[in-house]
Design a protein around this motif. Structure first.
Motif, PDB file in Angstrom:
ATOM      1  N   LYS A 294      -1.149 -13.862  12.359  1.00 50.35           N
ATOM      2  CA  LYS A 294       0.085 -13.562  11.636  1.00 50.35           C
ATOM      3  C   LYS A 294       0.923 -12.557  12.424  1.00 50.35           C
ATOM      4  O   LYS A 294       0.372 -11.735  13.147  1.00 50.35           O
ATOM      5  CB  LYS A 294      -0.259 -12.955  10.270  1.00 50.35           C
ATOM      6  N   PRO A 295       2.245 -12.608  12.267  1.00 55.11           N
ATOM      7  CA  PRO A 295       3.056 -11.565  12.914  1.00 55.11           C
ATOM      8  C   PRO A 295       2.808 -10.215  12.243  1.00 55.11           C
ATOM      9  O   PRO A 295       2.491 -10.158  11.057  1.00 55.11           O
ATOM     10  CB  PRO A 295       4.495 -12.040  12.693  1.00 55.11           C
ATOM     11  N   PRO A 296       2.942  -9.109  12.981  1.00 53.24           N
ATOM     12  CA  PRO A 296       2.743  -7.792  12.367  1.00 53.24           C
ATOM     13  C   PRO A 296       3.849  -7.498  11.354  1.00 53.24           C
ATOM     14  O   PRO A 296       5.018  -7.481  11.699  1.00 53.24           O
ATOM     15  CB  PRO A 296       2.795  -6.823  13.546  1.00 53.24           C
ATOM     16  N   THR A 297       3.460  -7.316  10.103  1.00 53.99           N
ATOM     17  CA  THR A 297       4.456  -7.116   9.045  1.00 53.99           C
ATOM     18  C   THR A 297       4.162  -5.926   8.140  1.00 53.99           C
ATOM     19  O   THR A 297       4.890  -5.711   7.178  1.00 53.99           O
ATOM     20  CB  THR A 297       4.555  -8.375   8.159  1.00 53.99           C
ATOM     21  N   CYS A 298       3.101  -5.175   8.426  1.00 50.42           N
ATOM     22  CA  CYS A 298       2.744  -4.088   7.522  1.00 50.42           C
ATOM     23  C   CYS A 298       3.858  -3.040   7.493  1.00 50.42           C
ATOM     24  O   CYS A 298       4.369  -2.626   8.524  1.00 50.42           O
ATOM     25  CB  CYS A 298       1.420  -3.445   7.927  1.00 50.42           C
ATOM     26  N   ARG A 299       4.229  -2.627   6.310  1.00 50.22           N
ATOM     27  CA  ARG A 299       5.306  -1.661   6.098  1.00 50.22           C
ATOM     28  C   ARG A 299       4.808  -0.223   6.178  1.00 50.22           C
ATOM     29  O   ARG A 299       5.583   0.701   6.048  1.00 50.22           O
ATOM     30  CB  ARG A 299       5.917  -1.878   4.714  1.00 50.22           C
ATOM     31  N   PHE A 300       3.506  -0.053   6.323  1.00 51.24           N
ATOM     32  CA  PHE A 300       2.905   1.274   6.228  1.00 51.24           C
ATOM     33  C   PHE A 300       2.175   1.680   7.502  1.00 51.24           C
ATOM     34  O   PHE A 300       1.763   0.848   8.302  1.00 51.24           O
ATOM     35  CB  PHE A 300       1.884   1.305   5.085  1.00 51.24           C
ATOM     36  N   TYR A 301       1.995   2.981   7.633  1.00 47.23           N
ATOM     37  CA  TYR A 301       1.098   3.544   8.621  1.00 47.23           C
ATOM     38  C   TYR A 301       0.180   4.504   7.876  1.00 47.23           C
ATOM     39  O   TYR A 301       0.699   5.374   7.161  1.00 47.23           O
ATOM     40  CB  TYR A 301       1.842   4.299   9.721  1.00 47.23           C
TER      41      TYR A 301
ATOM     42  N   PHE B 288      10.518  -4.426  -1.643  1.00 47.45           N
ATOM     43  CA  PHE B 288      11.293  -3.430  -2.377  1.00 47.45           C
ATOM     44  C   PHE B 288      10.733  -2.017  -2.240  1.00 47.45           C
ATOM     45  O   PHE B 288      11.307  -1.071  -2.746  1.00 47.45           O
ATOM     46  CB  PHE B 288      11.396  -3.823  -3.852  1.00 47.45           C
ATOM     47  N   HIS B 289       9.596  -1.861  -1.552  1.00 46.13           N
ATOM     48  CA  HIS B 289       9.016  -0.544  -1.296  1.00 46.13           C
ATOM     49  C   HIS B 289       9.365  -0.151   0.138  1.00 46.13           C
ATOM     50  O   HIS B 289       9.251  -0.962   1.049  1.00 46.13           O
ATOM     51  CB  HIS B 289       7.503  -0.571  -1.485  1.00 46.13           C
ATOM     52  N   PRO B 290       9.789   1.082   0.365  1.00 43.92           N
ATOM     53  CA  PRO B 290      10.217   1.459   1.715  1.00 43.92           C
ATOM     54  C   PRO B 290       9.086   1.549   2.745  1.00 43.92           C
ATOM     55  O   PRO B 290       9.345   1.529   3.939  1.00 43.92           O
ATOM     56  CB  PRO B 290      10.855   2.837   1.509  1.00 43.92           C
ATOM     57  N   GLY B 291       7.828   1.651   2.304  1.00 41.82           N
ATOM     58  CA  GLY B 291       6.728   1.778   3.254  1.00 41.82           C
ATOM     59  C   GLY B 291       6.696   3.182   3.842  1.00 41.82           C
ATOM     60  O   GLY B 291       7.072   4.148   3.201  1.00 41.82           O
ATOM     61  N   GLY B 292       6.251   3.302   5.094  1.00 42.61           N
ATOM     62  CA  GLY B 292       6.190   4.584   5.770  1.00 42.61           C
ATOM     63  C   GLY B 292       4.774   5.121   5.869  1.00 42.61           C
ATOM     64  O   GLY B 292       3.796   4.384   5.742  1.00 42.61           O
ATOM     65  N   PHE B 293       4.666   6.422   6.098  1.00 42.28           N
ATOM     66  CA  PHE B 293       3.369   7.076   6.255  1.00 42.28           C
ATOM     67  C   PHE B 293       2.718   7.235   4.886  1.00 42.28           C
ATOM     68  O   PHE B 293       3.294   7.842   3.989  1.00 42.28           O
ATOM     69  CB  PHE B 293       3.554   8.434   6.934  1.00 42.28           C
ATOM     70  N   ASP B 294       1.518   6.672   4.726  1.00 37.80           N
ATOM     71  CA  ASP B 294       0.801   6.709   3.452  1.00 37.80           C
ATOM     72  C   ASP B 294      -0.698   6.799   3.741  1.00 37.80           C
ATOM     73  O   ASP B 294      -1.403   5.797   3.710  1.00 37.80           O
ATOM     74  CB  ASP B 294       1.125   5.453   2.632  1.00 37.80           C
ATOM     75  N   PRO B 295      -1.194   8.004   4.047  1.00 42.97           N
ATOM     76  CA  PRO B 295      -2.610   8.134   4.414  1.00 42.97           C
ATOM     77  C   PRO B 295      -3.533   8.077   3.203  1.00 42.97           C
ATOM     78  O   PRO B 295      -3.113   8.278   2.069  1.00 42.97           O
ATOM     79  CB  PRO B 295      -2.665   9.524   5.057  1.00 42.97           C
ATOM     80  N   VAL B 296      -4.796   7.814   3.475  1.00 44.41           N
ATOM     81  CA  VAL B 296      -5.833   7.865   2.446  1.00 44.41           C
ATOM     82  C   VAL B 296      -5.956   9.326   2.007  1.00 44.41           C
ATOM     83  O   VAL B 296      -5.953  10.230   2.853  1.00 44.41           O
ATOM     84  CB  VAL B 296      -7.184   7.368   3.007  1.00 44.41           C
ATOM     85  N   PRO B 297      -6.032   9.594   0.704  1.00 49.70           N
ATOM     86  CA  PRO B 297      -6.156  10.989   0.263  1.00 49.70           C
ATOM     87  C   PRO B 297      -7.451  11.628   0.773  1.00 49.70           C
ATOM     88  O   PRO B 297      -8.432  10.943   1.040  1.00 49.70           O
ATOM     89  CB  PRO B 297      -6.154  10.904  -1.264  1.00 49.70           C
TER      90      PRO B 297
END
Length: 79
Positions: free
Chosen positions: A20-27, A60-69
């Motif tokens: 699949k093409p890379p599509t993840c909105r998050f890091y 509809f979610h902007p994504g971005g940096f979202d680390p595991v707590p």
């Protein structure tokens, strides 16, 4: 059960994701997030966190940096 879940993510990352093409909105990516969540919290809380993250993965979610707590210092280690 945590190892089975991590195995499923591993297979996804090695066999399905490259097709699949890379599509993840998050890091980090959702699969990296899932692996870390299972390692850090075990099966039940890791599943909850991973599902919660995947449900945020939509246009509809902007994504971005979202680390595991981070683990709570007072919580017990899950197997």
């Amino acid at each position: 059960m945590k190892w089975i879940a991590m195995g499923v993510i591993f297979i996804y990352r090695k066999c399905i994701s490259p097709l699949k093409p890379p599509t993840c909105r998050f890091y980090p990516t959702c699969s990296e997030y899932g692996m870390e969540a299972f390692k850090r919290f075990g099966f039940f809380k890791g599943s909850f966190l991973t599902i919660k993250r995947i449900l945020k993965c939509h246009p509809f979610h902007p994504g971005g940096f979202d680390p595991v707590p981070e683990r709570d210092k007072h919580s017990h280690k899950h197997a």
